[in-house]
Motif scaffolding. Structure first.
Motif, PDB file in Angstrom:
ATOM      1  N   THR A   6       0.919  -1.405   0.049  1.00 20.68           N
ATOM      2  CA  THR A   6      -0.058   0.139  -0.030  1.00 20.68           C
ATOM      3  C   THR A   6       0.775   1.378   0.066  1.00 20.68           C
ATOM      4  OG1 THR A   6      -0.086   0.132   2.427  1.00 20.68           O
ATOM      5  CG2 THR A   6      -1.586  -1.161   1.411  1.00 20.68           C
ATOM      6  N   GLU A  53     -13.560   5.503  10.246  1.00 21.76           N
ATOM      7  CA  GLU A  53     -13.418   4.085   9.972  1.00 21.76           C
ATOM      8  C   GLU A  53     -13.058   3.450   8.692  1.00 21.76           C
ATOM      9  OE1 GLU A  53     -16.716   2.111  11.738  1.00 21.76           O
ATOM     10  OE2 GLU A  53     -16.175   2.716  13.810  1.00 21.76           O
ATOM     11  N   LYS A  54     -12.556   2.379   8.607  1.00 20.29           N
ATOM     12  CA  LYS A  54     -12.098   2.123   7.179  1.00 20.29           C
ATOM     13  C   LYS A  54     -13.368   1.995   6.475  1.00 20.29           C
ATOM     14  CE  LYS A  54      -9.859  -1.756   4.959  1.00 20.29           C
ATOM     15  NZ  LYS A  54      -8.998  -3.011   4.943  1.00 20.29           N
ATOM     16  N   CYS A  75      -5.635   8.908   4.984  1.00 20.88           N
ATOM     17  CA  CYS A  75      -6.917   8.399   4.554  1.00 20.88           C
ATOM     18  C   CYS A  75      -6.500   7.001   3.931  1.00 20.88           C
ATOM     19  CB  CYS A  75      -7.530   9.230   3.639  1.00 20.88           C
ATOM     20  SG  CYS A  75      -8.245  10.692   4.353  1.00 20.88           S
ATOM     21  N   LYS A  76      -5.372   6.615   3.277  1.00 17.49           N
ATOM     22  CA  LYS A  76      -5.030   5.637   2.818  1.00 17.49           C
ATOM     23  C   LYS A  76      -4.440   4.594   3.911  1.00 17.49           C
ATOM     24  CE  LYS A  76      -6.016   4.949  -0.738  1.00 17.49           C
ATOM     25  NZ  LYS A  76      -6.999   4.409  -1.209  1.00 17.49           N
TER      26      LYS A  76
END
Length: 77
Positions: A6, A53-54, A75-76
């Protein structure tokens, strides 16, 4: 070629390998990888504390400034 990591993982790895190298530069801001990682982690914790939350949707509307990257990456994570 996709490395299977990621953006957050990539930032963490870059901060481990190159903590003092510049990672983010604009007209007003110059941040090393270590400084960028610290700022991103700090904001990510703040967003979690606010209840994000995710899977939640986040809208960013910022110019092409360092603040966009500093807002996008948490945010990632």
């Amino acid at each position: 070629m996709w490395l299977g990591i990621t953006l957050g993982d990539m930032l963490d790895k870059s901060a481990d390998l190159y903590p003092r190298k510049e990672a983010l530069v604009d007209d007003r801001v110059r941040l090393t990888y270590a400084e960028l990682q610290e700022s991103v982690n700090h904001l990510a914790i703040g967003l979690i504390d606010l209840g994000l939350e995710k899977g939640d949707v986040v809208l960013l509307q910022l110019p092409n400034w360092a603040e966009f990257v500093l807002s996008y990456l948490p945010c990632k994570k």
